[in-house]
Design a protein around this motif. Structure first.
Motif, PDB file in Angstrom:
ATOM      1  N   SER A 164      27.571 -18.055-134.478  1.00 20.37           N
ATOM      2  CA  SER A 164      28.287 -18.651-135.608  1.00 20.37           C
ATOM      3  C   SER A 164      29.051 -19.881-135.138  1.00 20.37           C
ATOM      4  N   LYS A 165      28.716 -21.023-135.704  1.00 18.44           N
ATOM      5  CA  LYS A 165      29.397 -22.291-135.439  1.00 18.44           C
ATOM      6  C   LYS A 165      29.353 -22.680-133.964  1.00 18.44           C
ATOM      7  N   LEU A 166      28.291 -22.289-133.302  1.00 12.81           N
ATOM      8  CA  LEU A 166      28.032 -22.743-131.932  1.00 12.81           C
ATOM      9  C   LEU A 166      26.901 -23.767-131.984  1.00 12.81           C
ATOM     10  N   VAL A 167      27.049 -24.875-131.260  1.00 13.19           N
ATOM     11  CA  VAL A 167      26.040 -25.929-131.213  1.00 13.19           C
ATOM     12  C   VAL A 167      25.420 -25.932-129.817  1.00 13.19           C
ATOM     13  N   PHE A 168      24.103 -25.719-129.732  1.00  9.85           N
ATOM     14  CA  PHE A 168      23.428 -25.577-128.445  1.00  9.85           C
ATOM     15  C   PHE A 168      22.845 -26.920-128.013  1.00  9.85           C
ATOM     16  N   THR A 169      23.158 -27.282-126.797  1.00 11.55           N
ATOM     17  CA  THR A 169      22.650 -28.547-126.236  1.00 11.55           C
ATOM     18  C   THR A 169      21.489 -28.321-125.287  1.00 11.55           C
ATOM     19  N   LYS A 170      21.299 -27.070-124.875  1.00 15.18           N
ATOM     20  CA  LYS A 170      20.206 -26.790-123.943  1.00 15.18           C
ATOM     21  C   LYS A 170      19.861 -25.316-124.022  1.00 15.18           C
ATOM     22  N   ALA A 171      18.541 -25.012-123.987  1.00 18.97           N
ATOM     23  CA  ALA A 171      18.067 -23.635-123.940  1.00 18.97           C
ATOM     24  C   ALA A 171      16.784 -23.615-123.134  1.00 18.97           C
ATOM     25  N   VAL A 172      16.786 -22.916-122.006  1.00 17.17           N
ATOM     26  CA  VAL A 172      15.615 -22.911-121.125  1.00 17.17           C
ATOM     27  C   VAL A 172      15.374 -21.515-120.569  1.00 17.17           C
ATOM     28  N   ILE A 173      14.094 -21.254-120.268  1.00 13.55           N
ATOM     29  CA  ILE A 173      13.693 -20.130-119.420  1.00 13.55           C
ATOM     30  C   ILE A 173      12.933 -20.749-118.265  1.00 13.55           C
ATOM     31  N   GLY A 174      13.445 -20.554-117.066  1.00 15.12           N
ATOM     32  CA  GLY A 174      12.855 -21.241-115.915  1.00 15.12           C
ATOM     33  C   GLY A 174      12.979 -22.732-116.094  1.00 15.12           C
ATOM     34  N   ASP A 175      11.864 -23.421-116.101  1.00 19.15           N
ATOM     35  CA  ASP A 175      11.883 -24.874-116.290  1.00 19.15           C
ATOM     36  C   ASP A 175      11.476 -25.280-117.697  1.00 19.15           C
ATOM     37  N   GLU A 176      11.226 -24.268-118.539  1.00 20.41           N
ATOM     38  CA  GLU A 176      10.722 -24.590-119.872  1.00 20.41           C
ATOM     39  C   GLU A 176      11.849 -24.645-120.902  1.00 20.41           C
ATOM     40  N   LYS A 177      11.870 -25.741-121.657  1.00 21.22           N
ATOM     41  CA  LYS A 177      12.828 -25.878-122.740  1.00 21.22           C
ATOM     42  C   LYS A 177      12.354 -25.085-123.948  1.00 21.22           C
ATOM     43  N   LEU A 178      13.329 -24.548-124.676  1.00 17.21           N
ATOM     44  CA  LEU A 178      13.017 -23.734-125.843  1.00 17.21           C
ATOM     45  C   LEU A 178      13.398 -24.450-127.127  1.00 17.21           C
ATOM     46  N   LYS A 179      12.671 -24.108-128.175  1.00 15.32           N
ATOM     47  CA  LYS A 179      12.985 -24.607-129.498  1.00 15.32           C
ATOM     48  C   LYS A 179      14.194 -23.824-130.040  1.00 15.32           C
ATOM     49  N   ILE A 180      15.089 -24.516-130.706  1.00 15.19           N
ATOM     50  CA  ILE A 180      16.314 -23.881-131.238  1.00 15.19           C
ATOM     51  C   ILE A 180      16.307 -24.005-132.755  1.00 15.19           C
ATOM     52  N   VAL A 181      16.363 -22.845-133.438  1.00 11.23           N
ATOM     53  CA  VAL A 181      16.375 -22.825-134.911  1.00 11.23           C
ATOM     54  C   VAL A 181      17.608 -22.048-135.378  1.00 11.23           C
ATOM     55  N   TYR A 182      18.457 -22.711-136.180  1.00 14.03           N
ATOM     56  CA  TYR A 182      19.676 -22.079-136.692  1.00 14.03           C
ATOM     57  C   TYR A 182      19.425 -21.467-138.073  1.00 14.03           C
ATOM     58  N   ASN A 183      20.032 -20.334-138.321  1.00 12.66           N
ATOM     59  CA  ASN A 183      20.069 -19.753-139.663  1.00 12.66           C
ATOM     60  C   ASN A 183      21.537 -19.533-140.002  1.00 12.66           C
ATOM     61  N   LYS A 184      22.135 -20.520-140.662  1.00 14.13           N
ATOM     62  CA  LYS A 184      23.575 -20.470-140.929  1.00 14.13           C
ATOM     63  C   LYS A 184      23.938 -19.337-141.881  1.00 14.13           C
ATOM     64  N   GLU A 185      23.047 -19.054-142.830  1.00 14.47           N
ATOM     65  CA  GLU A 185      23.341 -18.001-143.800  1.00 14.47           C
ATOM     66  C   GLU A 185      23.446 -16.638-143.120  1.00 14.47           C
ATOM     67  N   LYS A 186      22.513 -16.344-142.235  1.00 11.51           N
ATOM     68  CA  LYS A 186      22.525 -15.051-141.539  1.00 11.51           C
ATOM     69  C   LYS A 186      23.346 -15.090-140.251  1.00 11.51           C
ATOM     70  N   GLU A 187      23.818 -16.295-139.871  1.00 13.16           N
ATOM     71  CA  GLU A 187      24.589 -16.486-138.654  1.00 13.16           C
ATOM     72  C   GLU A 187      23.806 -15.989-137.434  1.00 13.16           C
ATOM     73  N   THR A 188      22.587 -16.523-137.315  1.00 14.23           N
ATOM     74  CA  THR A 188      21.737 -16.229-136.166  1.00 14.23           C
ATOM     75  C   THR A 188      21.142 -17.530-135.642  1.00 14.23           C
ATOM     76  N   VAL A 189      20.593 -17.447-134.430  1.00  9.00           N
ATOM     77  CA  VAL A 189      19.888 -18.576-133.840  1.00  9.00           C
ATOM     78  C   VAL A 189      18.649 -18.021-133.127  1.00  9.00           C
ATOM     79  N   ILE A 190      17.525 -18.727-133.259  1.00  9.57           N
ATOM     80  CA  ILE A 190      16.270 -18.295-132.639  1.00  9.57           C
ATOM     81  C   ILE A 190      15.918 -19.269-131.527  1.00  9.57           C
ATOM     82  N   PHE A 191      15.651 -18.719-130.355  1.00 13.97           N
ATOM     83  CA  PHE A 191      15.187 -19.510-129.216  1.00 13.97           C
ATOM     84  C   PHE A 191      13.736 -19.110-128.965  1.00 13.97           C
TER      85      PHE A 191
END
Length: 941
Positions: free
Chosen positions: A77-104
């Motif tokens: 909730s109300k967190l802004v992600f500047t980076k999301a990785v597993i190992g060396d791979e960057k992940l896609k970041i999708v916010y769902n403000k209504e449900k207060e979730t984030v998908i990596f």
């Protein structure tokens, strides 16, 4: 007496529905096994930086479609992600403000086996909320600055968290569910000068070169629910007491600078309670340390974070607490409650917020018990029993008024959602919480202390660091019972309200019989649920002895049940110490045995108060049993003047308060003669039995019992026309008004009866003195009393019409009329409710009728005093039409004439509705008055 376990299959089924694994709301193929959290918090900024490493493993409970592409959904909730990785791979970041979730998502999975772990690295920015007022919500991570009273600086900062129920997601992304527990390893970068506290022990503090900052590293926590994560940092100071002899767990109390001395008592309590809990639970405190932190602001007032309890400072920091026993008691109860949560709630958590009632009920119930076993105050053991009765009594009163739903119904309708609008109080219902305490008290009473504590020990051992259903706690209680506890739990979770049971004799009068279907008509029988399963807790006389013992493992489940192996001669009390949540009626055939036991001092303070409260409630409820209930009440009260009964002022205070109400009703709604004769004799005997009246004229502050003074006040009020009582009242009045000379102390508890007794036979001089007290709030006579000025004036004005002197009574009526716009001036008419003579009642009516038209018309004007006049007029109408013009047919006719006249001659002003409301509200008073002719022969002369 209890129903066999094998016959309770439905009960077992109902309870076992709650068992099984708790499914998570987020469907993930992978779930966290640990969080490595690194926060960078500088309070001068409005944002904070976070880095999070989440170790993930395959979710064994996942039954959705598998994917070759990594994806995980977390609460955020109300967190802004500047980076999301597993190992060396960057992940896609999708916010769902209504449900207060984030998908990596997005990384390809290789060598994915059940043993494979993945580490998700996240970098983000969050909000650091500024708190300026008490109305600002302190959820997530918040900061405030404060002025300390040592340096006078206002640039002191405190940053803290408050995460219950769903706010940890404002601090870092996670599976924010009460049932999901994983360890957390925290590192905080902040100013080097700050104190930093979290759930676990501080492991290291490393200054960062060329800066004012330092890195504070904490040990990894055990597996814990996310909402228990806690952090506090800033300009704090702490104290620590050496309690190594009792517990190896260090306890510190942190406060804003300059406030530490106010925490000394709370810290002392914590150092005593914690080792006691370790001993009772036979389970060492589960963390390496315990910190208590007082914060300038905290919306929920207190939060039981694991290893780091936070308080709104106004709840726990007390100045000069050694002078305030009530403040000490509240502090003890608060600390004990929160420490209980460290084991039940934190070490073992209930896996759904619908069990919050049980979590809170358990902490209060067990906390009060723990205090009763310590020597922190000699009052705690006594209060433990009295409070249990008061809590049950207050809950039953509430149940009578609003019909509290069953616990099962409450859990079914409770709907929670994990969003930022959900607050702890939306998950909390005090009535259900109180019902939970009643249920636990009944279980504990049936099992006894030893088995109850053993059940809790087993519960902690088996479920440590886990999340459980309520059934898991019930299972441990049931395992140590003889089978009846299962039926008891089922009954009191499923059913609403409470029963009334009657105690009477079998036909041969050799045994006692219990009936919980008392006075139920055929229609309600058909609509009712099966009988309650009642814990009897019998107090009985030991064979061939005069002492008593308690049988606490008896549960009755039938509507009508003979109590086995107990005779009327040996049965002292059913539901002793108000163990069960039900009221008891004693049949007239059993009543002589009850009277004998009371006179022999075999009933405890709690037992007698329970009986008095029950009969007061029966009388208030009215109905066809009022006559019988009043007979029983009077005969119980009669026992108190018996020479063999030992005076108990707590009991007298309750009994005489009830008697004051009954007397007031009968004065205005019956012939009263027989009751008046009995009352005069009764109060005279009790006056002589209490004795020590002259000692009250030479009291010193602190040298008396407030409970005793309240009981004596009620007794004096009942003897209003007794010459002996009046003479004492005048002596007390003289002592008060001359207190500057003799320095004696007059307790506030005696003020009402003192004024009324003086006024009942007042001369001109005494009347003028009392009237002066009504007019002058800056009186000096209270320098030797603990009576507040406003209460003193209230007592004085309330006494004005207790005089029977025509001249003085006319002055009082004129004073009320002249000051009709004044707040509470109607109290000056109260004395008329205690006058038996009809001509006196008609005097008030004539005065009221004379001025009514003018008052109503003035009340229609647009002004602030007109608003006050409407309120005053309504209250006067209540006294005259609702309490004075009742009972006697001539007086009722006067009321009808008045209604007929002013309903039509004045604009609509609510008179008809108000009178109807009075009639409905005092219906039980009418029942008492109507029963008088049938019961007057039972009053002893």
């Amino acid at each position: 007496m209890s129903e066999p376990v094998e016959s309770l299959s439905k009960s077992t089924d109902m309870l076992s529905i709650q068992s099984g694994d708790k499914l998570l709301s987020l469907a993930n193929e992978f779930v966290p096994t640990s969080y490595g959290l690194d926060l960078n918090i500088l309070p001068a900024k409005n944002m904070f930086n976070g880095e999070l490493s989440i170790t993930l493993k395959e979710n064994s409970s996942y039954n959705g479609p598998t994917s070759e592409i990594f994806s995980v959904t977390l609460h955020s909730s109300k967190l802004v992600f500047t980076k999301a990785v597993i190992g060396d791979e960057k992940l896609k970041i999708v916010y769902n403000k209504e449900k207060e979730t984030v998908i990596f998502s997005g990384a390809a999975l290789a060598n994915n086996t059940p043993q494979t772990t993945h580490v998700l690295h996240l970098t983000y920015v969050g909000q650091l909320n500024t708190i300026k007022t008490y109305s600002d919500p302190t959820f997530g991570l918040f900061k405030t600055n404060y002025l300390d009273n040592i340096s006078g600086k206002s640039n002191n900062y405190i940053v803290a968290t408050h995460n219950q129920p769903f706010y940890t997601k404002k601090v870092f992304p996670l599976i924010d569910e009460i049932s999901f527990k994983v360890p957390i390893k925290l590192t905080v970068t902040t100013l080097n000068k700050f104190k930093v506290v979290s759930n676990s022990q501080l492991e290291s503090k490393d200054p960062i070169s060329m800066t004012e900052n330092a890195k504070f590293s904490f040990k990894e926590t055990p597996p814990m629910s996310g909402h228990l994560f806690a952090l506090a940092l800033g300009d704090l100071e702490f104290a620590e007491l050496d309690n190594q002899e009792e517990s190896s767990t260090p306890i510190r109390f942190y406060t804003p600078i300059g406030e530490l001395s106010k925490a000394s008592y709370a810290l002392q309590v914590a150092t005593k309670v914690l080792p006691k809990l370790e001993s009772l639970f036979k389970y060492k405190f589960p963390l390496e340390k315990l910190d208590l932190v007082a914060l300038p602001f905290l919306s929920d007032m207190v939060m039981e974070n694991w290893g780091m309890i936070t308080f709104n400072q106004h709840q726990v920091l007390r100045e000069n607490i050694e002078l305030d026993e009530l403040a000490q008691q509240q502090t003890r109860q608060l600390i004990a409650h929160e420490l209980i949560h460290q084991w039940v709630g934190n070490l073992v958590s209930f896996d759904d917020w619908k069990y919050m009632w049980l979590n809170e009920s358990f902490a209060t119930w067990m906390g009060n018990y723990v205090l009763s076993t310590l020597d922190l105050s000699p009052e705690d053991s006594k209060l433990y029993r009295i409070n249990q009765i008061q809590e049950s009594e207050q809950l039953m009163d509430r149940d009578d008024t609003v019909s509290i739903p069953s616990i099962e119904s409450f859990m079914k309708i409770l709907k929670t959602s994990s969003n930022s609008s959900t607050k702890t109080d939306s998950l909390f219902d005090k009535d259900i919480y109180d019902k939970g305490m009643v249920l636990l008290k009944m279980i504990g009473g049936v099992l006894g202390e030893e088995k109850t504590l053993e059940a809790i020990h087993q519960f902690l051992i088996k479920h440590a660091f886990g999340s459980v259903k309520a059934q898991d706690l019930w299972t441990e209680f049931i395992a140590l019972s003889d089978g009846g506890v299962l039926s008891l739990i089922h009954s009191w979770i499923k059913y609403e309200s409470y029963p009334i049971v009657t105690i009477d004799l079998t036909e041969d009068k050799k045994n006692v019989i219990l009936d919980q279907q008392e006075e139920r008509d055929e229609e309600s029988k058909e609509q009712s649920h099966p009988p309650y399963h009642l814990p009897l807790q019998l107090k009985v006389i030991k064979e061939n002895e005069s002492s008593t013992s308690v049988l606490n493992n008896l549960i009755v489940s039938n509507e009508r049940q003979v109590i086995e192996n107990v005779t009327p001669e040996t049965l002292v009390m059913v539901n002793s110490d108000r163990l069960g949540y039900y009221r008891v009626k004693y049949g007239l055939e059993y009543l002589p045995y009850l009277e004998s036991h009371i006179k022999a001092n075999l009933l405890s303070t709690a037992d007698l108060i329970s009986i008095l409260n029950d009969y007061n409630k029966y009388i208030e409820q009215g109905g066809k049993s009022v006559e019988r209930d009043l007979i029983v009440l009077v005969r119980v009260l009669d026992c108190f003047v018996d020479k063999s009964w030992t005076i108990d002022y707590q009991v007298l205070q309750v009994g005489l308060n009830i008697l004051e109400t009954i007397n007031s009703i009968l004065l205005n709604r019956s012939q009263y003669t027989e009751f008046g004769v009995w009352l005069e004799k009764y109060t005279t005997q009790l006056y002589e039995k209490c004795g020590g009246w002259s000692d009250l004229l030479t009291l010193r502050q602190g040298g008396y019992s407030p409970v005793e003074m309240a009981a004596r006040n009620s007794l004096l009020s009942l003897g209003l026309h007794n010459d002996q009582f009046q003479q004492f009242g005048k002596k007390l009045f003289k002592t008060l008004t001359n207190s500057g000379i003799n320095k004696s102390f007059t307790p506030k508890e005696l003020m009402p009866s003192m004024f009324n007794l003086v006024m009942s036979s007042a001369n001109q001089k005494e009347y003028k003195q009392i009237l002066a007290f009504v007019k002058n709030s800056n009186t000096s006579v209270l320098q030797n009393s603990d009576c507040p000025i406003d209460f003193f004036q209230t007592c004085a004005v309330s006494s004005l019409c207790f005089t029977d002197n025509e001249e003085l009574l006319n002055k009082s009526l004129n004073f009320v009329m002249t000051n009709i716009d004044s707040k509470l001036i109607e109290l000056g008419l109260i004395g008329f409710q205690f006058k038996q003579r009809k001509n006196m009642k008609l005097k008030l009516y004539d005065w009221y009728k004379l001025h009514y038209h003018a008052w109503v018309m003035r009340s229609f004007m647009k002004s602030t005093w007109a608003v006050q006049l409407r309120s005053t007029l309504e209250n006067i109408t209540n006294i005259v039409l609702g309490e004075i013009l009742v009972g006697d047919s001539d007086l009722v006719e006067k009321k009808n004439e008045f209604m007929k006249k002013f309903l039509h001659s004045l604009p609509e002003h609510g008179l008809k509705d108000k009178v109807k409301e009075y009639e409905e509200r005092v219906d039980y008073k009418r029942s008492v008055g109507e029963a008088y002719n049938e019961l007057k022969g039972h009053f002893k002369n």
